[in-house]
Design a protein around this motif. Sequence first.
Motif, PDB file in Angstrom:
ATOM      1  N   ALA A  28       0.880  -1.280   0.060  1.00 52.32           N
ATOM      2  CA  ALA A  28       0.039   0.070   0.194  1.00 52.32           C
ATOM      3  C   ALA A  28       0.774   1.250  -0.004  1.00 52.32           C
ATOM      4  N   ARG A  29       1.814   1.177   0.836  1.00 47.21           N
ATOM      5  CA  ARG A  29       2.831   2.488   0.852  1.00 47.21           C
ATOM      6  C   ARG A  29       3.477   2.604  -0.430  1.00 47.21           C
ATOM      7  N   THR A  30       3.894   1.661  -1.176  1.00 44.48           N
ATOM      8  CA  THR A  30       4.630   1.444  -2.390  1.00 44.48           C
ATOM      9  C   THR A  30       3.750   2.239  -3.362  1.00 44.48           C
ATOM     10  N   CYS A  31       2.560   1.635  -3.454  1.00 40.40           N
ATOM     11  CA  CYS A  31       1.246   1.970  -4.417  1.00 40.40           C
ATOM     12  C   CYS A  31       1.321   3.697  -4.289  1.00 40.40           C
ATOM     13  N   ARG A  32       1.386   3.964  -3.136  1.00 40.15           N
ATOM     14  CA  ARG A  32       1.177   5.542  -2.925  1.00 40.15           C
ATOM     15  C   ARG A  32       2.235   6.058  -3.488  1.00 40.15           C
ATOM     16  N   THR A  33       3.294   5.631  -3.545  1.00 48.91           N
ATOM     17  CA  THR A  33       4.441   6.703  -4.116  1.00 48.91           C
ATOM     18  C   THR A  33       4.106   6.565  -5.603  1.00 48.91           C
ATOM     19  N   ILE A  34       3.779   5.592  -6.254  1.00 53.48           N
ATOM     20  CA  ILE A  34       3.419   5.604  -7.732  1.00 53.48           C
ATOM     21  C   ILE A  34       2.541   6.664  -7.946  1.00 53.48           C
ATOM     22  N   LEU A  35       1.371   6.785  -7.049  1.00 53.38           N
ATOM     23  CA  LEU A  35       0.467   7.714  -7.539  1.00 53.38           C
ATOM     24  C   LEU A  35       0.724   8.983  -7.157  1.00 53.38           C
ATOM     25  N   GLY A  36       2.023   9.298  -6.541  1.00 55.58           N
ATOM     26  CA  GLY A  36       2.417  10.606  -6.169  1.00 55.58           C
ATOM     27  C   GLY A  36       1.333  11.350  -5.194  1.00 55.58           C
ATOM     28  N   ALA A  37       1.116  12.357  -5.668  1.00 53.43           N
ATOM     29  CA  ALA A  37       0.281  13.420  -4.777  1.00 53.43           C
ATOM     30  C   ALA A  37      -0.948  12.930  -4.772  1.00 53.43           C
ATOM     31  N   SER A  38      -1.405  12.321  -5.879  1.00 53.66           N
ATOM     32  CA  SER A  38      -3.055  11.731  -5.982  1.00 53.66           C
ATOM     33  C   SER A  38      -3.046  10.581  -5.075  1.00 53.66           C
ATOM     34  N   GLY A  39      -1.971  10.052  -4.556  1.00 51.63           N
ATOM     35  CA  GLY A  39      -2.412   8.837  -3.681  1.00 51.63           C
ATOM     36  C   GLY A  39      -2.809   9.274  -2.440  1.00 51.63           C
ATOM     37  N   ILE A  40      -2.780  10.469  -1.920  1.00 45.75           N
ATOM     38  CA  ILE A  40      -3.331  10.917  -0.420  1.00 45.75           C
ATOM     39  C   ILE A  40      -4.795  11.338  -0.899  1.00 45.75           C
ATOM     40  N   SER A  41      -5.257  11.436  -2.076  1.00 50.84           N
ATOM     41  CA  SER A  41      -6.619  12.006  -2.378  1.00 50.84           C
ATOM     42  C   SER A  41      -7.529  10.749  -2.103  1.00 50.84           C
ATOM     43  N   ALA A  42      -8.822  11.019  -1.449  1.00 47.67           N
ATOM     44  CA  ALA A  42      -9.940  10.062  -1.318  1.00 47.67           C
ATOM     45  C   ALA A  42     -10.667   9.792  -2.712  1.00 47.67           C
ATOM     46  N   GLU A  43     -10.038  10.370  -3.861  1.00 44.36           N
ATOM     47  CA  GLU A  43     -10.362   9.827  -5.073  1.00 44.36           C
ATOM     48  C   GLU A  43      -9.919   8.541  -5.252  1.00 44.36           C
ATOM     49  N   TYR A  44      -9.070   8.026  -4.687  1.00 46.61           N
ATOM     50  CA  TYR A  44      -8.255   7.053  -5.163  1.00 46.61           C
ATOM     51  C   TYR A  44      -8.360   6.127  -3.696  1.00 46.61           C
ATOM     52  N   PRO A  45      -8.356   4.858  -3.675  1.00 43.58           N
ATOM     53  CA  PRO A  45      -8.366   4.164  -2.147  1.00 43.58           C
ATOM     54  C   PRO A  45      -7.211   3.551  -1.829  1.00 43.58           C
ATOM     55  N   VAL A  46      -6.043   4.110  -2.042  1.00 47.37           N
ATOM     56  CA  VAL A  46      -4.791   3.632  -1.685  1.00 47.37           C
ATOM     57  C   VAL A  46      -4.565   4.171  -0.159  1.00 47.37           C
ATOM     58  N   MET A  47      -4.616   5.404   0.187  1.00 48.11           N
ATOM     59  CA  MET A  47      -4.221   5.859   1.149  1.00 48.11           C
ATOM     60  C   MET A  47      -5.295   5.465   2.291  1.00 48.11           C
ATOM     61  N   ARG A  48      -6.497   5.270   2.012  1.00 50.21           N
ATOM     62  CA  ARG A  48      -7.486   4.792   2.857  1.00 50.21           C
ATOM     63  C   ARG A  48      -7.127   3.296   3.200  1.00 50.21           C
ATOM     64  N   HIS A  49      -6.741   2.515   2.340  1.00 50.48           N
ATOM     65  CA  HIS A  49      -6.079   1.099   2.630  1.00 50.48           C
ATOM     66  C   HIS A  49      -5.071   1.004   3.312  1.00 50.48           C
ATOM     67  N   ALA A  50      -4.156   2.062   3.299  1.00 49.21           N
ATOM     68  CA  ALA A  50      -2.642   2.082   3.915  1.00 49.21           C
ATOM     69  C   ALA A  50      -3.057   2.475   5.300  1.00 49.21           C
ATOM     70  N   ASN A  51      -3.923   3.365   5.637  1.00 48.06           N
ATOM     71  CA  ASN A  51      -4.367   3.878   6.865  1.00 48.06           C
ATOM     72  C   ASN A  51      -4.886   2.689   7.795  1.00 48.06           C
ATOM     73  N   ASN A  52      -5.951   2.119   7.046  1.00 50.98           N
ATOM     74  CA  ASN A  52      -6.346   0.775   7.589  1.00 50.98           C
ATOM     75  C   ASN A  52      -5.492  -0.324   8.093  1.00 50.98           C
ATOM     76  N   LEU A  53      -4.573  -0.590   7.335  1.00 51.65           N
ATOM     77  CA  LEU A  53      -3.731  -1.629   7.599  1.00 51.65           C
ATOM     78  C   LEU A  53      -2.708  -1.364   8.578  1.00 51.65           C
ATOM     79  N   GLU A  54      -2.577  -0.076   8.878  1.00 53.82           N
ATOM     80  CA  GLU A  54      -1.643   0.445  10.165  1.00 53.82           C
ATOM     81  C   GLU A  54      -2.357  -0.274  11.266  1.00 53.82           C
ATOM     82  N   SER A  55      -3.804  -0.332  11.299  1.00 53.09           N
ATOM     83  CA  SER A  55      -4.338  -0.746  12.603  1.00 53.09           C
ATOM     84  C   SER A  55      -4.344  -2.289  12.381  1.00 53.09           C
ATOM     85  N   VAL A  56      -4.559  -3.020  11.124  1.00 55.32           N
ATOM     86  CA  VAL A  56      -4.493  -4.343  11.068  1.00 55.32           C
ATOM     87  C   VAL A  56      -3.292  -4.763  11.453  1.00 55.32           C
ATOM     88  N   LEU A  57      -2.173  -4.087  11.277  1.00 54.06           N
ATOM     89  CA  LEU A  57      -0.757  -4.584  11.694  1.00 54.06           C
ATOM     90  C   LEU A  57      -0.840  -4.963  13.111  1.00 54.06           C
TER      91      LEU A  57
END
Length: 396
Positions: free
Chosen positions: A343-372
């Motif tokens: 999830a973190r690496t995919c965020r880097t591929i999306l660049g700034a768009s990776g932190i936008s709610a338009e894409y699910p990547v940051m939401r999943h990354a944040n969730n996985l921090e809890s699942v960890l």
Amino acid sequence: MSTSSQRPASMTPDQLFAIDSLLSEEEKEVRGTVRAMMDKHVLPDVAQWYEDGQLPARELARTLGEVGLLGMHLQGYGCAGTSATAYGLACLELEAADSGIRSLVSVQGSLAMFAIHAFGSEAHKEQWLPRMATGEAIGCFGLTEPDHGSDPAGMRTTARRDGSDWVLNGTKMWITNGSISDVAVVWARTEEGIRGFVVPTDTPGFSAPEIERKMSLRASVTSELVLRDVRLPAEAMLPQARGLSGPLRCLNEARFGIVFGALGSARTCLLTALEYAGTREQFDRPIAGFQLTQAKFADMTLEYGKGVLLALHLGRRKDAGGLAHQQVSLGKLNNVRESLEIARTCRTILGASGISAEYPVMRHANNLESVLTYEGTSEMHALVIGQALTGIAAFR
């Protein structure tokens, strides 16, 4: 244009690993049913639920119950009775939508329902399991306390006898489904050791204030459980659970679902990044055509695919009756850790768009921090594996 110069068709990570060849038709059918349900009932709204920190959990539970997803791997009492592997694949598809949705199903089926199914009286099972299987009744699981997470043996919640009754006092923390539950399975310390109790949430003295201001698992109901002189009849005790082995067995069920579930988040991030990289142009070409980007995709796909193969192996072991809790720790530690890195690496591929709610990547990354760290931190699972290899417990 000659055939040799045409761009070859791309493959998904699952296709590259030929995952479908390892699944039965029934397993593929379960996977397809859950995926279609997520497409229809969750994906159109989950980003907004996450942003608002709200989940229509009761309505969603009934929808999930209609297709038999709640307690699906349990036998009888209105439960679907599927294989463990099919349940794992369902968890993968649920978490591909959002970790909070998988948590709703996991806590309902693998913690609350499983505890009643495995350790409850016949009256407990008849009263609760059929309604929980349909989503009419919601359950939660009260083990973790504010000061005792990884060390549940230190719990302070108590249950004392008062005549033929039990009186419970204490506090539980980080309880999924708590404030919407109809029944709570609560673990408490008694004179004869740790025991479990089936607690209807309308019992006087029971309250479940919701935990707010979360930065992760926002599309999930998380609560505190407060028990102040909660009086229960003698039959409220789970008769077949004595000591910590009961709740730990329940946790093992939930961890098994996470072994599969975390990979759903990883897959969504990976597919999102692949699509984005194929259309995002820099230096007059799609960024998918750059070597460093392709190296990222290769590494992520390897870890994702290995994780799926591990999960399927553990699922087959569980279906055969030979899955050890240390093996579940192998899966939980590896698959959540690698999914978070994906999830973190995919965020880097999306660049700034990776932190936008338009894409699910940051939401999943944040969730996985809890699942960890829930259902056993990475450190605790590493120590379980270490003890299995060395024969030496290093927990204290």
